[in-house]
Design a protein around this motif. Structure first.
Motif: not given
Length: 307
Positions: A41-42, A47, A50, A53-54, A208-209, A214
């Motif tokens: 996902w990352l 993300h 955000m 999150m990393e 999420g983006s 968001y």
């Protein structure tokens, strides 16, 4: 009854007394299934901005790295489904943001629960988390049998749907552990079909983006013009994927007075929102999570919807 079972029952009974919907417990350890999912996902940049999150990748997947000596993750759900909703044809606010900021409301309940453990059980060490640290709360709640992760990536339960907050206590006490429940999404794709920005890219994966929450809360820059006309009048957060979910037919209104909205909020029209002053913002959202986006952020969102 052994002490583990006795303590488990004590904790669950006190959680209920404090107003939590349910309480489930898991053994603290590495989340094997979540690790590759989170990494993928990352890597796909889902993300957006955000960046937090990393951070703390290892801690996010293993609470024993976050809280030294931890043995159990106590997951708790707190209902926020409102008795009344905003009037039709207004700019919309996520239901979780109607009342007082949940971080404070839940943190106080968690502290009370931890103090109860210390009084009844003895020297229990641990930390309370409400959406404020690298803890994969939905994964822990699912592991603890409180529900399953739906196709919209929210936790779902057959009895009450998904309109609740998730929080946890990570403690150094061994307890009886619960087991996960089965997935009951079946062939339903209501959430995927209804998402205004097509943020649910495939079952169980949310980009999420592209999510309206968001854009309206996390994003500090201007909302991308490609999404003009696609935000469905949401000015703070978004409930579409939850509103269309069949399991939310079973939502019952909460009984937490602190989650009741400011009287003016539910009756405000689009015109009222467009003309909102900083004084009104401060009054209506005195102790609300909406303060995160600030007056300027809310105005930006309203102007984007209005233009």
């Amino acid at each position: 009854m052994n002490s583990k079972s006795k303590y488990t029952q004590l904790i669950k009974a006190e959680a209920k007394r404090l107003g939590f919907l349910s309480c489930g417990i898991s053994k603290a350890g590495f989340l094997e299934e979540e690790a590759p999912r989170l990494e993928a996902w990352l890597n796909k940049n889902m993300h957006g901005e955000m960046r937090y999150m990393e951070n703390h990748f290892d801690m996010r997947l293993d609470p024993t790295k976050l809280v030294e000596g931890s043995k159990s993750v106590v997951s708790l759900l707190l209902n926020y489904f409102p008795a009344e909703e905003q009037i039709d044809k207004s700019y919309k606010l996520s239901k979780y943001a109607y009342g007082a900021d949940y971080h404070f409301v839940i943190k106080n309940k968690l502290k009370t629960l931890l103090n109860f453990m210390r009084e009844e059980i003895g020297d229990v060490d641990g930390r309370a988390f409400v959406d404020s640290a690298p803890v994969l709360d939905k994964a822990w709640a699912a592991k603890s049998g409180l529900g399953w992760i739906g196709k919209h990536s929210n936790l779902l339960t057959q009895k009450v749907g998904s309109f609740y907050f998730i929080a946890e206590l990570i403690i150094d006490l061994e307890l009886d552990y619960d087991t996960p429940v089965t997935d009951h999404c079946g062939t339903c794709t209501a959430c995927i079909d209804a998402c205004p920005t097509e943020a649910i890219t495939e079952p169980y994966v949310v980009d999420g983006s592209k999510c309206i929450s968001y854009f309206t809360i996390e994003l500090k820059d201007n909302i991308p013009s490609d999404f003009k006309g696609k935000l469905d009048d949401w000015m703070f957060g978004c409930d579409v994927c939850q509103d269309v979910c069949p399991w939310n037919r079973f939502s019952k209104s909460h009984s937490e007075p602190l989650f009741n909205p400011h009287p003016e909020l539910l009756s405000m029209t689009k015109k009222d929102w467009e003309e909102i002053t900083e004084d009104t913002f401060r009054k209506v959202f005195k102790k609300s999570a909406v303060k995160r986006t600030k007056f300027s952020g809310l105005k930006r969102n309203i102007n984007f919807l209005k233009d």
